[in-house]
Design an enzyme around this catalytic site. Structure first.
Site, PDB file in Angstrom:
ATOM      1  CB  CYS A  72      -0.975   0.004   1.169  1.00 15.02           C
ATOM      2  SG  CYS A  72      -0.225  -0.181   2.802  1.00 15.02           S
ATOM      3  CG  ASP A 197      -7.911   2.393   1.454  1.00 18.29           C
ATOM      4  OD1 ASP A 197      -6.978   1.695   1.037  1.00 18.29           O
ATOM      5  OD2 ASP A 197      -8.560   2.108   2.479  1.00 18.29           O
ATOM      6  CG  HIS A 199      -5.398  -1.038   1.543  1.00 16.93           C
ATOM      7  ND1 HIS A 199      -5.221   0.285   1.896  1.00 16.93           N
ATOM      8  CD2 HIS A 199      -4.434  -1.736   2.187  1.00 16.93           C
ATOM      9  CE1 HIS A 199      -4.194   0.376   2.725  1.00 16.93           C
ATOM     10  NE2 HIS A 199      -3.700  -0.825   2.923  1.00 16.93           N
TER      11      HIS A 199
END
Length: 237
Positions: A72, A197, A199
């Site tokens: 990440c 984000d 992910h």
């Protein structure tokens, strides 16, 4: 407590021996400016400030590299690099791959040679090292014990007003790297941060899918873990 410093890299860097960055081919067109598809969290009151300029959304596996569970930080860094290149009108430059980022960190003396090809994650400081090595632009590094400081919110608002930039962040307990692409301040609802984000795994069908699944979202400060955080403000206008 909030600790702030203006950062210049302390590692030894040989600018003439930076890693060559090859053009990357992607199986699909990476989504761009995913944050602008999200309306403010409170349309009735408050002010919203956003990242200006364009960036591509990098996420787990977007280039065929299997990095779920550890990549990440690299993906947040790639997103930030794409924004910097756009702001500097350097569209012909290539965003480095995970392995090229690893080689760069080795070449500047931050990591041992065994780091290349590993699944070792990187944090906010390594992200700064790479930005400094590639672009030689300053960053402001902020460490907070929790995301509940009025001083921090004032800094974030001023940053978006002055730079319209992108903030990369990671925590000590909350180790999930992410980017901040906006802030909303409401006298009634309080403060929310617009989180990008990395992910997500798979091929996103649309920006709305990322919003629906929570990979692009407003997070009220009370939703963040009680963790210390490092934030890197990229000072590129």
């Amino acid at each position: 407590m909030t600790t702030t410093c203006a950062c210049e890299s302390s590692v030894e860097q040989n600018k003439t021996q930076l890693v060559e960055i090859a053009a990357e081919s992607y199986a699909y067109e990476l989504l761009e400016d995913v944050h602008l598809a999200l309306p403010p969290p409170d349309n009735r009151t408050g002010e919203s400030f956003y990242t200006r300029g364009h960036f591509k959304y990098f996420h787990y596996g977007c280039d065929g590299h299997s990095d779920a569970g550890w990549g990440c930080g690299y993906r947040t860094l790639q997103t930030a690099i794409s924004w910097i290149m756009n702001r500097r009108n350097e569209a012909k430059r290539n965003v480095p791959s995970i392995r090229e980022i690893q080689r760069m960190l080795v070449s500047i003396g931050d990591k041992p040679a065994s780091f290349v090809g590993s699944r070792d994650w990187i944090g906010t400081m390594e992200e700064f090292y790479v930005i400094d090595a590639m672009f030689e632009i300053p960053c402001k590094f902020v460490h907070v014990q929790q995301l509940n400081s009025e001083q921090l919110f004032t800094q974030i608002r001023a940053y978006f007003e002055d730079y319209g930039g992108l903030i990369v962040m990671g925590g000590l307990s909350d180790m999930a790297s992410k980017a901040i692409a906006g802030i909303h301040l409401s006298p009634l609802a309080g403060v929310s941060l617009l989180i990008v984000d990395p992910h997500f795994s798979g091929v996103p069908s649309s920006k709305q899918q990322l919003i629906d699944k929570g990979y692009v979202r407003w997070m009220h400060i009370t939703e963040f873990e009680k963790s210390a955080y490092n934030l890197c403000f990229i000072l590129q206008k």
